[in-house]
Design an enzyme around this catalytic site. Structure first.
Site, PDB file in Angstrom:
ATOM      1  CE  LYS A 214      -3.592   2.223   2.738  1.00  0.00           C
ATOM      2  NZ  LYS A 214      -4.588   2.111   3.804  1.00  0.00           N
ATOM      3  CD  GLU A 220       9.078  -6.080   7.361  1.00  0.00           C
ATOM      4  OE1 GLU A 220       8.813  -4.959   6.868  1.00  0.00           O
ATOM      5  OE2 GLU A 220       8.861  -6.355   8.551  1.00  0.00           O
ATOM      6  N   GLY A 276      -4.927  -2.007   4.849  1.00  0.00           N
ATOM      7  CA  GLY A 276      -4.116  -3.132   4.376  1.00  0.00           C
ATOM      8  C   GLY A 276      -4.780  -4.482   4.636  1.00  0.00           C
ATOM      9  NE  ARG A 277      -6.685  -3.950  10.700  1.00  0.00           N
ATOM     10  CZ  ARG A 277      -6.031  -2.804  10.841  1.00  0.00           C
ATOM     11  NH1 ARG A 277      -4.845  -2.651  10.260  1.00  0.00           N
ATOM     12  NH2 ARG A 277      -6.535  -1.813  11.549  1.00  0.00           N
ATOM     13  CD  GLU A 362      -2.013  -4.540  11.265  1.00  0.00           C
ATOM     14  OE1 GLU A 362      -0.781  -4.674  11.392  1.00  0.00           O
ATOM     15  OE2 GLU A 362      -2.576  -4.548  10.153  1.00  0.00           O
ATOM     16  CG  HIS A 393      -4.489 -36.130  16.642  1.00  0.00           C
ATOM     17  ND1 HIS A 393      -4.744 -37.340  17.246  1.00  0.00           N
ATOM     18  CD2 HIS A 393      -5.427 -35.969  15.675  1.00  0.00           C
ATOM     19  CE1 HIS A 393      -5.789 -37.904  16.640  1.00  0.00           C
ATOM     20  NE2 HIS A 393      -6.218 -37.090  15.686  1.00  0.00           N
ATOM     21  CE  LYS A 513       5.656  -0.997  10.099  1.00  0.00           C
ATOM     22  NZ  LYS A 513       4.708  -0.283   9.238  1.00  0.00           N
TER      23      LYS A 513
HETATM   24  O1  F6P Z   1       3.061  -3.121   9.753  1.00  0.00           O
HETATM   25  C1  F6P Z   1       1.704  -3.195   9.621  1.00  0.00           C
HETATM   26  C2  F6P Z   1       1.252  -2.877   8.230  1.00  0.00           C
HETATM   27  O2  F6P Z   1       1.168  -1.508   8.064  1.00  0.00           O
HETATM   28  C3  F6P Z   1      -0.079  -3.549   7.931  1.00  0.00           C
HETATM   29  O3  F6P Z   1      -1.157  -2.849   8.396  1.00  0.00           O
HETATM   30  C4  F6P Z   1      -0.018  -3.680   6.456  1.00  0.00           C
HETATM   31  O4  F6P Z   1      -0.944  -4.619   5.999  1.00  0.00           O
HETATM   32  C5  F6P Z   1       1.412  -4.113   6.274  1.00  0.00           C
HETATM   33  O5  F6P Z   1       2.133  -3.376   7.239  1.00  0.00           O
HETATM   34  C6  F6P Z   1       1.989  -3.886   4.914  1.00  0.00           C
HETATM   35  O6  F6P Z   1       1.954  -2.543   4.536  1.00  0.00           O
HETATM   36  P1  F6P Z   1       2.174  -2.112   3.050  1.00  0.00           P
HETATM   37  O7  F6P Z   1       1.105  -2.719   2.217  1.00  0.00           O
HETATM   38  O8  F6P Z   1       2.122  -0.622   3.044  1.00  0.00           O
HETATM   39  O9  F6P Z   1       3.525  -2.615   2.608  1.00  0.00           O
END
Ligand code: F6P
Length: 548
Positions: A214, A220, A276-277, A362, A393, A513
């Site tokens: 987003k 990452e 995002g979620r 979240e 199990h 972060k």
């Molecule tokens: O770290 C949390 C977050 O902001 C989530 O809410 C989001 O889904 C994810 O990181 C990834 O964010 P982006 O789509 O901006 O890379």
């Protein structure tokens, strides 16, 4: 209107509706499900709700019709319906980010109109859907080829959180509907092993990377995207012009996409009003659309919309997401249950619980209310679980005989995607039996009657009274997957309103972060850095530098 959300209000726990529930809890606390069923044989007739293809059985909850009436009164007091209507109307209910919350627009049919600041957002949604469909068809039909003219056989989504969990979960859920001649992989972790394992057997000239973010700034994702670029260039003789055919982006941030070197003509847009979620049904689902094809993707959107309509129109007492949300509050706030187990009896749904963890934790993992005060009550529970029957199990022992109250959601499908011997009957028999065992347990008298030696009786007795919801769906299809996800989205919404928290921000992820940014150079630098963290963190950094 959304400004009202910040206005001081009576705390929900100070209302008459809350007090009525608290008194009712005093009466219900020790009532056993065995007694509830025995005293009201017709109980089941009222504790069922159907919405689209979903059938929810909530008989096995420690509730009566009075509980439901009191919970519905609480929902009315908290203005759940009004808030829901504000969400659908494009009000900026995400007050801390001053944003509308319009994931429901992502699945609105083209004939509908949803306005944000006076502008209908639905045409934009459908325009992106058409662009995605055109691209997906070209990749699937080998009209979009790699730089050297090879068919794209591998699609790698690079994203994390909402930009990974949704498409990954839905891909696995719907893999049976996907083009099995292609490989779909999902890289999310900044641990290089994730990238390595996802790409080690792939050829760059047959691989398309979809960089999904987003913000297009997430550490990452940008790290993995850069690594992917190097990997692709290595496999394509360092030819920079090859990148255009092997990288596309999904983002709200065209500037950063261009800065990364992806042509914005190959960017699929979404908007800041999609959390995002809550984004798997936006362009974030591009990898899924390539896997299952645009038509199936649209079926999934129709499933989301089925439940949106149910949520928007059904009265609280027969509104499936609201009921699930309210029953969740009953355990969370009155019985003190801290967790909820989500137990899909469907192998294709092995990633569902992880997906729900982000969606719920979240969204409602908050300790400050919308006015900025301490929340003053328990908010979002811990969500956990895994696909049945494996969990039986492993951890079910604790649910059956441990000391904790763990409400469980069982999810199953009547018809399997493939008939394999009589496995389906065995699977569903286990689902039903577990809910039975959890509810009714086995008394010491029953154990004794089986001739069990007296010293073993306590160990083989099951207290029961463990509540469960059972969601039974006819078949696992794109449409029912859409319905299930929308069901939980709106359940989370309902709970967020009751708890008076903003379910649509996630400030809690920021601190870690930021601190990582400070530590990165301390790990990278040649010379021993001057550390000024706490003594534990300093020692960890020194130990890492010494042992790596
Ligand atoms: O770290 C949390 C977050 O902001 C989530 O809410 C989001 O889904 C994810 O990181 C990834 O964010 P982006 O789509 O901006 O890379």
């Amino acid at each position: 209107m959304a400004d009202d959300l910040r206005a001081p209000r009576q705390h929900i726990t100070a209302t008459d509706e809350w007090s009525a529930l608290a008194s009712h809890h005093d009466q219900m606390r020790d009532v056993h499900l065995r007694d509830l069923f025995a005293s009201d044989p017709a109980r089941g007739d009222t504790m069922l709700v159907e919405a689209a293809d979903l059938y929810l059985d909530y008989y096995k909850h420690r509730i009566t019709s009075e509980t439901i009436a009191l919970l519905a009164a609480l929902a009315r007091k908290a203005r759940v319906e009004e808030l829901r209507d504000e969400m659908f109307a494009g009000e900026r209910i995400n007050i801390t980010e001053n944003r509308a919350v319009l994931h429901v627009a992502l699945r609105a049919p083209a004939s509908e109109s949803i306005r944000l600041d006076g502008i209908d957002v639905v045409p934009g949604v459908h325009s992106v859907l058409r662009k995605m469909a055109g691209f997906a068809d070209r990749v699937r039909g080998a009209q979009w080829l790699g730089h050297t003219g090879k068919k794209i056989r591998n699609v790698v989504n690079i994203g994390i959180g909402g930009s990974d969990l949704g498409p990954h979960m839905a891909h696995d859920a719907l893999v049976d509907y996907s083009d099995r001649s292609m490989n779909f992989r999902f890289v999310s972790n900044v641990d290089g092993i994730d990238f390595y394992e996802c790409t080690r057997d792939l050829k760059a000239d047959e691989t398309l990377f979809i960089v999904s973010s987003k913000t297009f700034t997430t550490l990452e994702t940008m790290t993995n995207a850069r690594t992917a670029r190097e990997w692709a260039l290595k496999g394509l003789n360092g030819d920079e012009s090859a990148i255009a055919k092997h990288f596309v982006a999904v983002s709200t941030n065209a500037v950063e996409v261009a800065n990364f070197g992806i042509d914005t003509a190959n960017m699929f847009e979404f908007w800041d009003w999609v959390g995002g979620r809550y984004s798997m049904d936006s362009a974030i689902g591009l990898s899924l659309m390539i896997a299952i094809g645009p038509e199936r993707f649209r079926e999934m959107l129709a499933g989301f919309h089925d439940i949106d309509e149910h949520f928007r129109t059904a009265p609280i007492e027969s509104n499936m997401p609201m009921l699930m949300g309210l029953i969740g509050c009953w355990y969370n706030n009155f019985f003190g249950a801290e967790t909820v187990a989500v137990l899909p009896y469907a192998q294709y749904l092995t990633r569902l619980t992880s997906y729900f963890q982000q969606l719920e934790m979240e969204s409602n993992g908050k300790s400050v209310d919308r006015q900025g005060n301490p929340a003053g009550l328990q908010t979002g529970p811990i969500i956990w679980g895994q696909a049945g029957t494996n969990g039986q199990h492993a951890f079910y022992q604790l649910i059956h005989q441990g000391t904790k109250l763990i409400p469980c959601d069982f999810i199953g499908f009547a018809r399997p995607n493939h008939v394999v011997g009589d496995h389906q009957d065995l699977l569903l028999a286990n689902f039903f039996a577990q809910t039975q065992a959890l509810a009714f347990g086995k008394t010491a008298a029953q154990v004794r009657a089986e001739g069990v030696p007296e010293e073993q009786v306590p160990h083989r007795t099951f207290a029961g009274n463990h509540p469960t919801s059972s969601i039974l769906v006819s078949e696992l299809t794109p449409r029912t997957v859409g319905q299930l996800i929308a069901l939980y989205e709106h359940k989370v919404f309902t709970q967020g309103v009751i708890w008076n928290v903003n379910s649509f921000d996630q400030w809690g992820v920021e601190l870690g972060k930021k601190l990582a940014q400070a530590i990165i150079p301390e790990l990278r630098c040649e010379q021993e850095p001057r550390l000024s963290h706490d003594s534990s963190t300093n020692a960890l950094i020194r130990r890492y530098r010494a042992t790596r």
